[in-house]
Design an enzyme around this catalytic site. Structure first.
Site, PDB file in Angstrom:
ATOM      1  N   GLU A  61      -7.760   4.776   7.354  1.00  0.00           N
ATOM      2  CA  GLU A  61      -7.311   6.608   6.866  1.00  0.00           C
ATOM      3  C   GLU A  61      -8.267   6.959   6.564  1.00  0.00           C
ATOM      4  O   GLU A  61      -8.468   7.863   6.721  1.00  0.00           O
ATOM      5  CB  GLU A  61      -5.715   6.242   6.538  1.00  0.00           C
ATOM      6  N   GLU A  90      -5.987  -5.082  10.620  1.00  0.00           N
ATOM      7  CA  GLU A  90      -4.805  -3.922  10.168  1.00  0.00           C
ATOM      8  C   GLU A  90      -5.554  -3.255  11.591  1.00  0.00           C
ATOM      9  O   GLU A  90      -6.392  -2.502  11.412  1.00  0.00           O
ATOM     10  CB  GLU A  90      -4.887  -2.661   9.334  1.00  0.00           C
ATOM     11  N   GLY A 112       2.434  -1.020   4.067  1.00  0.00           N
ATOM     12  CA  GLY A 112       2.811  -0.203   4.221  1.00  0.00           C
ATOM     13  C   GLY A 112       3.916   0.579   3.583  1.00  0.00           C
ATOM     14  O   GLY A 112       4.554   0.478   2.902  1.00  0.00           O
ATOM     15  N   GLY A 113       4.359   1.251   4.931  1.00  0.00           N
ATOM     16  CA  GLY A 113       6.137   1.709   4.547  1.00  0.00           C
ATOM     17  C   GLY A 113       7.114   0.811   3.853  1.00  0.00           C
ATOM     18  O   GLY A 113       7.548   1.100   3.155  1.00  0.00           O
ATOM     19  N   GLY A 154       1.871   1.856  10.479  1.00  0.00           N
ATOM     20  CA  GLY A 154       2.907   2.967  10.690  1.00  0.00           C
ATOM     21  C   GLY A 154       3.740   3.142  12.587  1.00  0.00           C
ATOM     22  O   GLY A 154       4.307   4.876  12.118  1.00  0.00           O
ATOM     23  N   HIS A 204      -9.830   1.196   4.221  1.00  0.00           N
ATOM     24  CA  HIS A 204      -8.316   1.462   4.925  1.00  0.00           C
ATOM     25  C   HIS A 204      -8.865   2.324   6.066  1.00  0.00           C
ATOM     26  O   HIS A 204      -9.853   3.581   5.641  1.00  0.00           O
ATOM     27  CB  HIS A 204      -7.242   2.277   4.149  1.00  0.00           C
ATOM     28  N   LYS A 258       0.227   4.548  -0.773  1.00  0.00           N
ATOM     29  CA  LYS A 258      -0.355   5.743   0.099  1.00  0.00           C
ATOM     30  C   LYS A 258      -0.540   6.408  -0.574  1.00  0.00           C
ATOM     31  O   LYS A 258      -0.193   6.545  -1.889  1.00  0.00           O
ATOM     32  CB  LYS A 258      -0.012   5.625   1.329  1.00  0.00           C
ATOM     33  N   ASN A 310       0.853  -1.143  -0.402  1.00  0.00           N
ATOM     34  CA  ASN A 310       0.333   0.335   0.059  1.00  0.00           C
ATOM     35  C   ASN A 310       0.636   1.556  -0.184  1.00  0.00           C
ATOM     36  O   ASN A 310       1.992   1.694   0.605  1.00  0.00           O
ATOM     37  CB  ASN A 310      -0.788   0.099   1.418  1.00  0.00           C
ATOM     38  N   SER A 355       2.719  -2.498  10.451  1.00  0.00           N
ATOM     39  CA  SER A 355       3.589  -2.416  11.129  1.00  0.00           C
ATOM     40  C   SER A 355       4.641  -3.737  10.533  1.00  0.00           C
ATOM     41  O   SER A 355       5.540  -4.412  10.681  1.00  0.00           O
ATOM     42  CB  SER A 355       4.264  -1.987  12.113  1.00  0.00           C
TER      43      SER A 355
HETATM   44  P1  PGA Z   1       2.380  -0.034   7.610  1.00  0.00           P
HETATM   45  O1  PGA Z   1       1.125   0.816   7.177  1.00  0.00           O
HETATM   46  O2  PGA Z   1       2.615  -1.068   6.799  1.00  0.00           O
HETATM   47  O3  PGA Z   1       3.024   1.376   7.403  1.00  0.00           O
HETATM   48  O4  PGA Z   1       2.682   0.175   9.594  1.00  0.00           O
HETATM   49  C1  PGA Z   1       0.190  -0.985   7.009  1.00  0.00           C
HETATM   50  C2  PGA Z   1      -1.289  -0.290   5.764  1.00  0.00           C
HETATM   51  O5  PGA Z   1      -1.821   1.170   6.827  1.00  0.00           O
HETATM   52  O6  PGA Z   1      -1.380  -0.868   5.498  1.00  0.00           O
END
Ligand code: PGA
Length: 247
Positions: free
Chosen positions: A96, A166, A229-230, A172, A94, A12, A10, A208
């Protein structure tokens, strides 16, 4: 045969044409036979993903979609448009989107339905906030979020559904959920899916995930993959997660 773990990036709100080109090339070069990888990129880069990943086994998709099919909805992108373009998957609900853009359970359900009807795979995110966890509400929150999607789910949606657990506090933060937490919530979600007649849906964990913890998290019962994500912005790290998934 055990199905390959599904590893979805992802991105983002990150990327540029130049940056993406380097990342796509590295992913293509590093993807191994049998890997099931996908990346969900910002809308403007779907065309680039389509071109760059052509002929590779790496899937690609979007991070959001309109719940509407067409009409006066300025700025929205419909599921049919994404499918028209060759998108394979779409992240829906998601945290967010839920917290920053006011998407409620009913909206998320309509979006998941739209994605499935257009022939793509909805990756529906569920997860509790830290305060919900601290109040002991984790089970109630995730089952409520999933129940909304299952309530009027069409056969297409039931067939193609992917659920990503999640926990919001793990996203994050560098602090992934523990194996035990993941095992517990995934068992709960698996039971709920099966009760609704959804057999064999993929259940991803997200929050994470990185190369150093992927092996452990992906080994937990009922974890069929990861939403990353990251760490998906670093091709080497993302490929190392894919490698952990193979092991
Ligand atoms: P993260 O994000 O791996 O940076 O924690 C996961 C996500 O929001 O899908």
């Amino acid at each position: 045969m055990v199905a390959a773990k599904y590893i979805v990036g992802n991105w983002k709100l990150h990327g540029s044409v130049q940056e993406n080109a380097v990342r796509f090339a590295a992913l293509k070069a590093g993807c191994q036979p049998g890997d099931t990888l996908a990346v969900c990129v910002p809308f403007p880069y779907l065309a680039q993903a389509q071109q760059a990943l052509q002929g590779s086994a790496i899937g690609w998709g979007a991070q959001n979609v309109s719940e509407h099919a067409k009409g006066a909805f300025t700025g929205e992108v419909s599921a049919a448009m994404l499918a028209d373009f060759g998108c394979g998957c779409v992240i829906v609900g998601h945290s967010e989107r839920r917290s920053l853009y006011g998407e409620d359970d009913a909206t998320v359900a309509r979006k998941a339905q739209a994605v499935a009807e257009a022939g793509m795979m909805p990756i529906v995110c569920v997860g509790e906030t830290l305060s919900e966890r601290e109040c002991g509400d984790t089970a109630q929150v995730v089952t409520r979020q999933l129940a909304a999607v299952l309530a009027d789910a069409s056969e297409e949606l039931k067939r193609g559904l992917v659920v990503a657990y999640e926990p919001v506090w793990a996203i994050g933060s560098g602090r992934a959920a523990s194996e035990e937490d993941v095992r517990e919530v995934h068992a709960l979600l698996r039971g709920q899916l099966e009760q609704a007649g959804v057999i064999g849906a993929r259940l991803l964990y997200g929050g994470s995930v990185k190369a150093s913890n992927a092996g452990t998290l992906l080994n937990v019962v009922n974890v069929d993959g990861a939403l990353v994500g990251g760490a998906s912005l670093d091709a080497e790290e993302f490929l190392a997660i894919a490698q952990a998934a193979r092991a």
